[in-house]
Design a protein around this motif. Structure first.
Motif, PDB file in Angstrom:
ATOM      1  N   LEU A 109      54.668 -13.322 -35.508  1.00  0.00           N
ATOM      2  CA  LEU A 109      55.949 -14.009 -35.691  1.00  0.00           C
ATOM      3  C   LEU A 109      55.967 -14.822 -36.987  1.00  0.00           C
ATOM      4  N   HIS A 110      54.851 -15.465 -37.283  1.00  0.00           N
ATOM      5  CA  HIS A 110      54.781 -16.231 -38.531  1.00  0.00           C
ATOM      6  C   HIS A 110      54.927 -15.303 -39.728  1.00  0.00           C
ATOM      7  N   SER A 111      54.253 -14.151 -39.697  1.00  0.00           N
ATOM      8  CA  SER A 111      54.327 -13.204 -40.814  1.00  0.00           C
ATOM      9  C   SER A 111      55.718 -12.609 -40.964  1.00  0.00           C
ATOM     10  N   LEU A 112      56.356 -12.303 -39.838  1.00  0.00           N
ATOM     11  CA  LEU A 112      57.704 -11.739 -39.891  1.00  0.00           C
ATOM     12  C   LEU A 112      58.690 -12.746 -40.473  1.00  0.00           C
ATOM     13  N   ALA A 113      58.496 -14.012 -40.118  1.00  0.00           N
ATOM     14  CA  ALA A 113      59.365 -15.054 -40.687  1.00  0.00           C
ATOM     15  C   ALA A 113      59.064 -15.265 -42.163  1.00  0.00           C
ATOM     16  N   ALA A 114      57.790 -15.243 -42.516  1.00  0.00           N
ATOM     17  CA  ALA A 114      57.408 -15.409 -43.925  1.00  0.00           C
ATOM     18  C   ALA A 114      57.959 -14.268 -44.772  1.00  0.00           C
ATOM     19  N   LEU A 143      57.812 -20.625 -33.007  1.00  0.00           N
ATOM     20  CA  LEU A 143      58.312 -20.185 -34.307  1.00  0.00           C
ATOM     21  C   LEU A 143      59.607 -20.898 -34.650  1.00  0.00           C
ATOM     22  N   GLY A 144      60.545 -20.928 -33.695  1.00  0.00           N
ATOM     23  CA  GLY A 144      61.820 -21.581 -33.957  1.00  0.00           C
ATOM     24  C   GLY A 144      61.677 -23.048 -34.299  1.00  0.00           C
ATOM     25  N   ASN A 145      60.621 -23.687 -33.756  1.00  0.00           N
ATOM     26  CA  ASN A 145      60.373 -25.104 -34.031  1.00  0.00           C
ATOM     27  C   ASN A 145      59.513 -25.321 -35.267  1.00  0.00           C
ATOM     28  N   ASN A 146      59.123 -24.199 -35.919  1.00  0.00           N
ATOM     29  CA  ASN A 146      58.295 -24.296 -37.133  1.00  0.00           C
ATOM     30  C   ASN A 146      57.067 -25.181 -36.876  1.00  0.00           C
ATOM     31  N   TYR A 147      56.311 -24.834 -35.813  1.00  0.00           N
ATOM     32  CA  TYR A 147      55.260 -25.727 -35.330  1.00  0.00           C
ATOM     33  C   TYR A 147      54.135 -25.962 -36.335  1.00  0.00           C
ATOM     34  N   GLU A 154      65.449 -23.974 -43.679  1.00  0.00           N
ATOM     35  CA  GLU A 154      66.797 -23.436 -43.879  1.00  0.00           C
ATOM     36  C   GLU A 154      66.851 -21.967 -43.436  1.00  0.00           C
ATOM     37  N   TYR A 155      65.812 -21.224 -43.773  1.00  0.00           N
ATOM     38  CA  TYR A 155      65.745 -19.828 -43.331  1.00  0.00           C
ATOM     39  C   TYR A 155      65.696 -19.756 -41.807  1.00  0.00           C
ATOM     40  N   LEU A 156      64.860 -20.577 -41.194  1.00  0.00           N
ATOM     41  CA  LEU A 156      64.733 -20.557 -39.742  1.00  0.00           C
ATOM     42  C   LEU A 156      66.048 -20.904 -39.055  1.00  0.00           C
ATOM     43  N   SER A 157      66.819 -21.787 -39.653  1.00  0.00           N
ATOM     44  CA  SER A 157      68.094 -22.172 -39.040  1.00  0.00           C
ATOM     45  C   SER A 157      69.090 -21.020 -39.026  1.00  0.00           C
ATOM     46  N   GLU A 158      68.901 -20.052 -39.919  1.00  0.00           N
ATOM     47  CA  GLU A 158      69.798 -18.901 -39.986  1.00  0.00           C
ATOM     48  C   GLU A 158      69.200 -17.644 -39.361  1.00  0.00           C
ATOM     49  N   LEU A 159      67.892 -17.666 -39.069  1.00  0.00           N
ATOM     50  CA  LEU A 159      67.215 -16.511 -38.500  1.00  0.00           C
ATOM     51  C   LEU A 159      67.733 -16.218 -37.087  1.00  0.00           C
ATOM     52  N   THR A 160      68.006 -14.958 -36.812  1.00  0.00           N
ATOM     53  CA  THR A 160      68.401 -14.548 -35.475  1.00  0.00           C
ATOM     54  C   THR A 160      67.149 -14.162 -34.698  1.00  0.00           C
ATOM     55  N   LEU A 161      66.830 -14.942 -33.671  1.00  0.00           N
ATOM     56  CA  LEU A 161      65.686 -14.679 -32.807  1.00  0.00           C
ATOM     57  C   LEU A 161      66.208 -14.234 -31.453  1.00  0.00           C
ATOM     58  N   ARG A 162      65.773 -13.058 -31.012  1.00  0.00           N
ATOM     59  CA  ARG A 162      66.267 -12.538 -29.749  1.00  0.00           C
ATOM     60  C   ARG A 162      65.108 -12.037 -28.898  1.00  0.00           C
ATOM     61  N   LEU A 163      65.384 -11.820 -27.609  1.00  0.00           N
ATOM     62  CA  LEU A 163      64.331 -11.513 -26.646  1.00  0.00           C
ATOM     63  C   LEU A 163      64.723 -10.342 -25.759  1.00  0.00           C
ATOM     64  N   GLY A 164      63.802  -9.378 -25.620  1.00  0.00           N
ATOM     65  CA  GLY A 164      63.979  -8.281 -24.677  1.00  0.00           C
ATOM     66  C   GLY A 164      63.199  -8.596 -23.410  1.00  0.00           C
ATOM     67  N   THR A 165      63.848  -8.518 -22.267  1.00  0.00           N
ATOM     68  CA  THR A 165      63.250  -8.984 -21.014  1.00  0.00           C
ATOM     69  C   THR A 165      62.310  -7.943 -20.396  1.00  0.00           C
ATOM     70  N   PRO A 166      61.473  -8.360 -19.436  1.00  0.00           N
ATOM     71  CA  PRO A 166      60.523  -7.450 -18.785  1.00  0.00           C
ATOM     72  C   PRO A 166      61.203  -6.325 -18.010  1.00  0.00           C
ATOM     73  N   LEU A 167      60.397  -5.376 -17.576  1.00  0.00           N
ATOM     74  CA  LEU A 167      60.911  -4.182 -16.905  1.00  0.00           C
ATOM     75  C   LEU A 167      61.728  -4.536 -15.668  1.00  0.00           C
ATOM     76  N   LEU A 168      61.179  -5.377 -14.791  1.00  0.00           N
ATOM     77  CA  LEU A 168      61.846  -5.733 -13.532  1.00  0.00           C
ATOM     78  C   LEU A 168      62.415  -7.145 -13.633  1.00  0.00           C
ATOM     79  N   ASN A 169      63.218  -7.372 -14.648  1.00  0.00           N
ATOM     80  CA  ASN A 169      63.731  -8.714 -14.867  1.00  0.00           C
ATOM     81  C   ASN A 169      64.777  -9.124 -13.842  1.00  0.00           C
ATOM     82  N   SER A 170      65.595  -8.190 -13.417  1.00  0.00           N
ATOM     83  CA  SER A 170      66.680  -8.507 -12.488  1.00  0.00           C
ATOM     84  C   SER A 170      66.640  -7.557 -11.298  1.00  0.00           C
TER      85      SER A 170
END
Length: 357
Positions: A109-114, A143-147, A154-170
């Protein structure tokens, strides 16, 4: 020789440890940075996060999954990560003959943001929204908190971070997966017992690891599968009251053992690694103790052959003698791919971590 890459989070204390940790961290981060720079072709990235494995067949499963994702998402660069430090270390050491590097999600995640990707989708390859899924979400939050405080805010504030859920999520996912599993195993279920073995989260009064109450998904999956055939059963390694002996009790209390006395065993896990090969399908004296039939050291194979007196055990193999996991079943993999297409915002992930009763 593959590079060992188990470092995930660090606390800096003494000077010596500080220097060593920084050197190790920098070494691992540089390796991932280099790979991302070399492979970056698009503005969007997908990071597939699995718990991990050290088996060659699992490496092949992840390679094939990556290829399937690249075919399904031609506008995205696809990467694969392990969340288990133990699996990362053992894979890098070549425990099963072939050494492979699988870095932890925080490095990726750090490398992808960099590398300034416009959008990063993290796809959980977990089966249920359990403890490991929570770890995936925490990596994204870090990553979103730039730990580490070394990325462009500024880049992080505009970065779209999304999540794909597990197989049996619902519960809807459970019904969908039950259908595709029946499409795959329906012929077997006509004359044989078909038993799926998931992992499950251990839970007790002292230590409750079922923190998102996700074990219910295994119960729901068995219920849905039995709408197709009473010969389907779903057990786990760690879920209380849903281990191999509990499955046998339900078999006896339900439709009864098929006349053929044959059982099909299938790992209800993304890949067939140690649990699939040893806990589920391990055969021989080392996997059976007559004096303690319900021992966790006894495999499902030996338990159902010795205690339940099945005459034959079988499994679906992609290759002779090779077990497969759920990622190796295209129709099941497609459910994960659909979750990636229907990705959610991070703030929506918290609700998804609390399955319905």
């Amino acid at each position: 020789m593959a590079m060992m890459a188990a470092v995930t989070m660090f606390s800096f204390t003494s000077c010596d440890k500080d220097d060593d940790t920084k050197n190790n961290y920098t070494t691992y981060q540089d390796a991932v940075d280099s790979q991302v720079k070399k492979e970056k072709k698009n503005d969007k990235a997908i990071l597939l996060v699995a718990f991990g494995s050290t088996w060659q067949c699992a490496f092949e499963s992840f390679d094939n999954t990556k290829k399937a994702y690249e075919e399904a998402f031609k506008d995205c660069d696809v990467y694969v990560s392990y969340s288990s430090a133990i699996c990362i270390n053992r894979a890098a050491a070549g425990e099963h003959e072939v050494a492979r590097d699988y870095y932890a999600p925080n490095f990726w995640l750090h490398s992808l943001a960099a590398a300034k990707y416009d959008e990063i989708i993290v796809q959980s390859l977990q089966v249920i929204p359990g403890e490991e899924y929570g770890r995936v979400i925490n990596y994204i939050k870090d990553l979103g908190n730039n730990y580490l405080r070394d990325l462009d805010d500024e880049y992080l504030s505009e970065l779209t971070l999304r999540l794909g859920t597990p197989l049996l999520n619902s519960l809807d996912d459970v019904k969908k997966v039950a259908k595709v599993l029946n499409d795959e195993f329906g012929e077997d279920a006509k004359t044989k017992t078909v038993a799926f073995m998931g992992h499950g989260n251990p839970s007790s009064e002292e230590h409750d690891y079922d923190i998102y109450k996700a074990n219910v998904r295994y119960d729901q999956l068995e219920e849905e599968l039995q709408k197709y055939s009473k010969n389907y059963f779903v057990g786990t390694v760690d879920q209380p009251e849903n281990k191999k002996e509990n499955v046998w009790e339900r078999i006896q209390a339900g439709a009864g053992v098929p006349a053929s006395k044959e059982m099909v065993l299938q790992a209800l896990m993304s890949i067939a690694g140690d649990h699939g090969h040893n806990v589920m399908y391990g055969s021989g004296e080392e996997y059976w103790d007559d004096e303690e039939p319900e021992s966790e050291d006894n495999s499902w194979y030996e338990y159902f052959m010795n205690e339940a007196k099945y005459k034959k055990m079988s499994n679906h193999s992609l290759k002779s003698g090779e077990l497969r996991g759920l990622l190796d079943i295209p129709s099941v993999l497609n459910v994960w791919i659909e979750h990636t297409r229907q990705n959610i915002k991070l703030e929506d992930a918290y609700h998804s971590m609390y399955p319905e009763d």
